[in-house]
Enzyme design. Structure first.
Site, PDB file in Angstrom:
ATOM      1  N   HIS A 181     -61.823  55.678  73.341  1.00  0.00           N
ATOM      2  CA  HIS A 181     -62.397  56.277  72.140  1.00  0.00           C
ATOM      3  C   HIS A 181     -61.530  57.488  71.787  1.00  0.00           C
ATOM      4  CE1 HIS A 181     -65.939  54.404  74.089  1.00  0.00           C
ATOM      5  NE2 HIS A 181     -66.462  54.290  72.876  1.00  0.00           N
ATOM      6  N   ASP A 213     -62.231  60.476  73.790  1.00  0.00           N
ATOM      7  CA  ASP A 213     -61.857  60.396  75.207  1.00  0.00           C
ATOM      8  C   ASP A 213     -60.518  61.072  75.462  1.00  0.00           C
ATOM      9  OD1 ASP A 213     -64.054  58.698  75.595  1.00  0.00           O
ATOM     10  OD2 ASP A 213     -62.838  56.911  75.261  1.00  0.00           O
TER      11      ASP A 213
END
Length: 439
Positions: free
Chosen positions: A99, A102
């Site tokens: 993501h 992340d």
């Protein structure tokens, strides 16, 4: 400097080995079904669970240090890149997924977030060039921040929709730059709690608009990978618009998007929807929308998404049977969307968890190949539907009869006299024999 200096490179040692840091069934170069295990399984590291999740839950703070020696948010992000590529290298993983949140800290503004992403993307790009590791897919986190409390693509607030669109655009740019073979749309909060405050038609229309805008943009930048929707029921909203594979396929067809999207199926999401993992994969396969897999499992005694590492060989065998029947992965693969339990806090635990998951899917692949080569289950299914191969059955499937013709046939036929047993228990015994019998 090694981050996991006490962890060796994980090698295949076979089923007789008692080494917890060795593969017992995953032999990357062994051929199964005409391809190596490495090619058939296409394992990927989840950036979020592996490099950012620290064991925090609703009842307690984190138990795992995932800063990897970094002090500031950007230092931590830089160290996570180093840790991730060493982790993949030592496990022999070829792919990873992420993501946007992340890989880089969000910062104070959208522009600041995008600047952080550019810095970390450059470092990831360098590491990919050095190691040969590949990006399976990327996705934008459009659910965690308070701006998405009412959804992103389905939000009643147009500014939230716009912010999500900007996040998606940037994440698609990064995915394309890094050579990703897929981009995932995970619904997150795309659903509702009560119809007392919800315009469902508007929300569904706007979700379709966002997907259409994203697909058009992917075409404009020359992105050749797959676009995936990941079905998920219940969490976090009570009524998710992406409840299961059938719901998502119906939505995509209703808005003319079924030729532009495929499905990323997660095992634990299937459980929450009241289905088996195999069911969701089969629905995707028979509708020509199978794409990729989030590999994990849930706890049948708990009603939420526990994201455990897969260790149920029955599940992985029937999963890989669907994958092989679909012709194998094309752009997709097996991403370990799984996290260690809160009490498993050491790096050795993290590696052991991946080993367990990889071994379990290796066993699943071996068994799925045996099922196909054995042929008894496929032969039983073919015989069960044999009445459709000739006579009235063949005429119906070929569209050569009217309802009146079929009615006249039934009147002349009288009562149905040729029912056959479903044989479920026999087939379950065959499956056990294939799994555990002498080979």
């Amino acid at each position: 400097m090694s981050i996991f200096e006490n962890i060796p490179y994980i090698k295949y040692e076979g089923a007789e080995s008692d080494n917890p840091l060795a593969f017992h069934y995953y032999n990357a170069d062994a051929k199964i079904g005409g391809k190596t295990m490495r090619e058939q399984l296409k394992f990927a590291m989840s950036y979020w669970h592996t490099l950012t999740a620290d064991g925090t839950d609703m009842f307690g703070v984190g138990t795992q240090d995932k800063s990897f020696g970094g002090k500031t948010p950007m230092e931590v992000a830089q160290r996570r890149v180093e840790a991730g590529f060493e982790f993949m290298d030592k496990l022999g993983l070829d792919y990873f997924c992420f993501h946007d949140r992340d890989i880089a800290p969000e910062g104070e503004t959208l522009a600041g977030f995008q600047k952080n992403l550019d810095i970390i993307t450059e470092k990831i790009e360098e590491k990919m060039a050095q190691t040969g590791k590949k990006l399976l897919w990327g996705t934008a986190n459009c659910f965690a921040h308070p701006r998405y409390m009412h959804g992103a693509g389905t939000s009643p607030n147009a500014d939230s929709f716009a912010y999500a669109a900007a996040q998606i655009k940037k994440c698609m740019d990064i995915t394309h730059r890094l050579g990703g073979t897929g981009y995932v749309f995970w619904g997150g909060r795309e659903g509702y709690e009560t119809l007392l405050n919800t315009d469902m038609k508007r929300e569904l229309d706007n979700m379709a608009r966002l997907l259409t805008l994203a697909a058009d943009y992917a075409d404009r930048i020359g992105f050749k990978g797959d676009l995936y929707i990941e079905p998920k029921p219940k969490e976090p909203t009570k009524h998710q618009y992406d409840f299961d594979a059938s719901t998502v396929i119906g939505f995509l067809r209703g808005y003319g998007l079924d030729k532009r999207f495929k499905l990323n199926i997660e095992a634990n999401h299937a459980t929450l929807a009241g289905h088996t993992f195999q069911h969701e994969l089969c629905v995707a396969r028979v509708n020509s929308m199978f794409g990729s897999i989030d590999a994990n499992q849930g706890d049948m005694l708990l009603g939420w998404d526990t994201d455990q590492f897969p260790t149920n060989v029955y599940d992985t065998a029937l999963c890989m049977l669907e994958v092989l029947r679909a012709g194998g992965f094309v752009n997709g693969g097996l991403n370990f969307d799984a996290k260690v339990r809160r009490g498993s806090f050491t790096p050795e635990d993290w590696f052991a968890a991946y080993i367990a998951g990889m071994d379990t899917f290796a066993l699943g692949l071996i068994i799925a190949d045996r099922i196909i080569r054995d042929g008894r289950i496929d032969a039983f299914i073919a015989e069960r539907y044999s009445s459709w191969n000739s006579g009235i059955g063949k005429q119906i499937e070929e569209g050569k009869v009217t309802l009146e013709d079929i009615s006249a046939y039934a009147l002349e036929m009288g009562e149905v006299k040729t029912m056959k047993s479903g044989g479920q228990e026999r087939l379950e015994a065959v499956l056990n024999q294939i799994m555990f019998g002498a080979q």
